[in-house]
Design an enzyme around this catalytic site. Sequence first.
Site, short mmCIF file in Angstrom:
data_model
loop_
_atom_site.label_atom_id
_atom_site.label_comp_id
_atom_site.label_asym_id
_atom_site.label_seq_id
_atom_site.Cartn_x
_atom_site.Cartn_y
_atom_site.Cartn_z
N ARG A 111 -1.93 -9.48 -3.23
CA ARG A 111 -2.82 -10.33 -4.04
C ARG A 111 -2.37 -10.42 -5.51
O ARG A 111 -2.36 -11.48 -6.08
CB ARG A 111 -4.26 -9.80 -3.96
CG ARG A 111 -4.93 -10.10 -2.62
CD ARG A 111 -6.41 -9.81 -2.70
NE ARG A 111 -7.09 -10.17 -1.47
CZ ARG A 111 -7.28 -9.36 -0.43
NH1 ARG A 111 -6.80 -8.12 -0.50
NH2 ARG A 111 -7.91 -9.76 0.65
N ARG A 160 -0.19 -3.93 12.51
CA ARG A 160 -1.07 -4.33 13.60
C ARG A 160 -0.49 -5.56 14.29
O ARG A 160 -0.02 -6.49 13.63
CB ARG A 160 -2.47 -4.63 13.09
CG ARG A 160 -3.29 -3.40 12.67
CD ARG A 160 -3.61 -2.53 13.88
NE ARG A 160 -4.44 -1.38 13.55
CZ ARG A 160 -3.99 -0.18 13.22
NH1 ARG A 160 -2.67 0.02 13.14
NH2 ARG A 160 -4.81 0.82 12.97
N GLU A 210 -2.87 -4.06 23.41
CA GLU A 210 -2.28 -2.74 23.64
C GLU A 210 -3.10 -1.97 24.67
O GLU A 210 -4.32 -1.94 24.57
CB GLU A 210 -2.18 -1.97 22.32
CG GLU A 210 -1.25 -2.64 21.33
CD GLU A 210 -1.13 -1.87 20.02
OE1 GLU A 210 -1.91 -0.92 19.79
OE2 GLU A 210 -0.25 -2.22 19.23
N ALA A 219 4.32 4.90 15.53
CA ALA A 219 4.93 5.08 14.20
C ALA A 219 4.26 6.20 13.42
O ALA A 219 4.92 6.91 12.65
CB ALA A 219 4.86 3.78 13.41
N THR A 276 4.99 -2.49 11.89
CA THR A 276 4.42 -1.19 12.21
C THR A 276 2.96 -1.14 11.78
O THR A 276 2.38 -0.05 11.67
CB THR A 276 5.20 -0.05 11.51
OG1 THR A 276 5.27 -0.33 10.10
CG2 THR A 276 6.60 0.08 12.06
N GLY A 304 0.82 -1.20 0.00
CA GLY A 304 0.00 0.00 0.00
C GLY A 304 0.85 1.24 0.00
O GLY A 304 1.99 1.26 -0.49
N HIS A 358 3.30 1.92 19.74
CA HIS A 358 2.33 2.25 18.70
C HIS A 358 2.35 3.76 18.41
O HIS A 358 1.32 4.45 18.47
CB HIS A 358 0.91 1.81 19.11
CG HIS A 358 0.00 1.63 17.91
ND1 HIS A 358 -0.96 0.66 17.85
CD2 HIS A 358 -0.09 2.29 16.74
CE1 HIS A 358 -1.61 0.73 16.71
NE2 HIS A 358 -1.09 1.73 16.01
#
Length: 315
Positions: free
Chosen positions: A177, A233, A262, A283, A231, A155, A281
């Site tokens: 994919r 989940r 978390e 980033a 970075t 992405g 968490h």
Amino acid sequence: MKAIYHYDVGPWLAERLSALATADRIQISTCPEDDDDGFARLLTDADVLLHNLKPVTEAHMAAAPRLRLIQKIGVGVNTIDLEAAKRRGIAVCNMPGSNSRAVMEMTLLLMLACLRRLPVFDARTRRGEGWGWPKEMQDTLGELAGRTVGLAGYGSVPEMLAPVLAAMGAEVIYCCRTAKSNAIGTWVDKEQLLARSDILSLHMPLTDETRHWLDRDALAAMKPGAILINTARGGLVDENALIASLSTGRLMGAGLDVFAEEPTSPGNPLLGLDRVVLAPHVAFFTLGTLERSLSIAVENIRRLRDGQDLMHRVA
């Protein structure tokens, strides 16, 4: 319009929120994520919830009869009960791309910190425990150049990261994919990605399909001595299996900004492994990200008030 910014806000952010609220005639209240009583009070007449990380449940929505928009400050919406929001007619929006540069830079930072064992050197230097290059670490320090970096997902973050890695001399491979026509790197399947990557970096959303994408079998299929970077989940990884792989030395290290739960427990064995570089968490968290995020959030509040279509609506 009344909005809640659900996070512990410092002076700079408080000032920016106040300026934006004044300019657009919006009332923005702030509430730390650990102040459950304060949050409950604010929900009773809130129109908009500006959501960071603490899960938004159906019970929260039930306590907010005026709530019309949950605006994620970021991208992932796995911390929001989307079905409950749909049933109640509450719009959910996110901010694709708003934090991509910050996450890309943090991903690169974790890679380099793992390769150079930066936390170990930092701690040794602060404690005054000798100088230089300890013999027990001499076979664990490396460079990005000449290594194969595998990207799981392609992405906006990998799109920014891949050319940087290539410029630094790494071979880039990626798995998603379908192959991307504009990608920098070579498309491979999951089996090849695991087997070939010296550094494996995760860049996928957390869904039912991707939960424990990196399970015990997948970790066992990784290249011995590889490094894992996450970075994205925490739920993408079977954390117990990861701890086992790191403890036995099959994996050389890991750079983690996210965890299965978390905030993670102080007793989490990952916190005691000196081959692991950790962050809570954050980033996504830079001034640049905040400026972009606040701009989108205020624009969506304005659109909600004026009856216009919302940006980046996901539910």
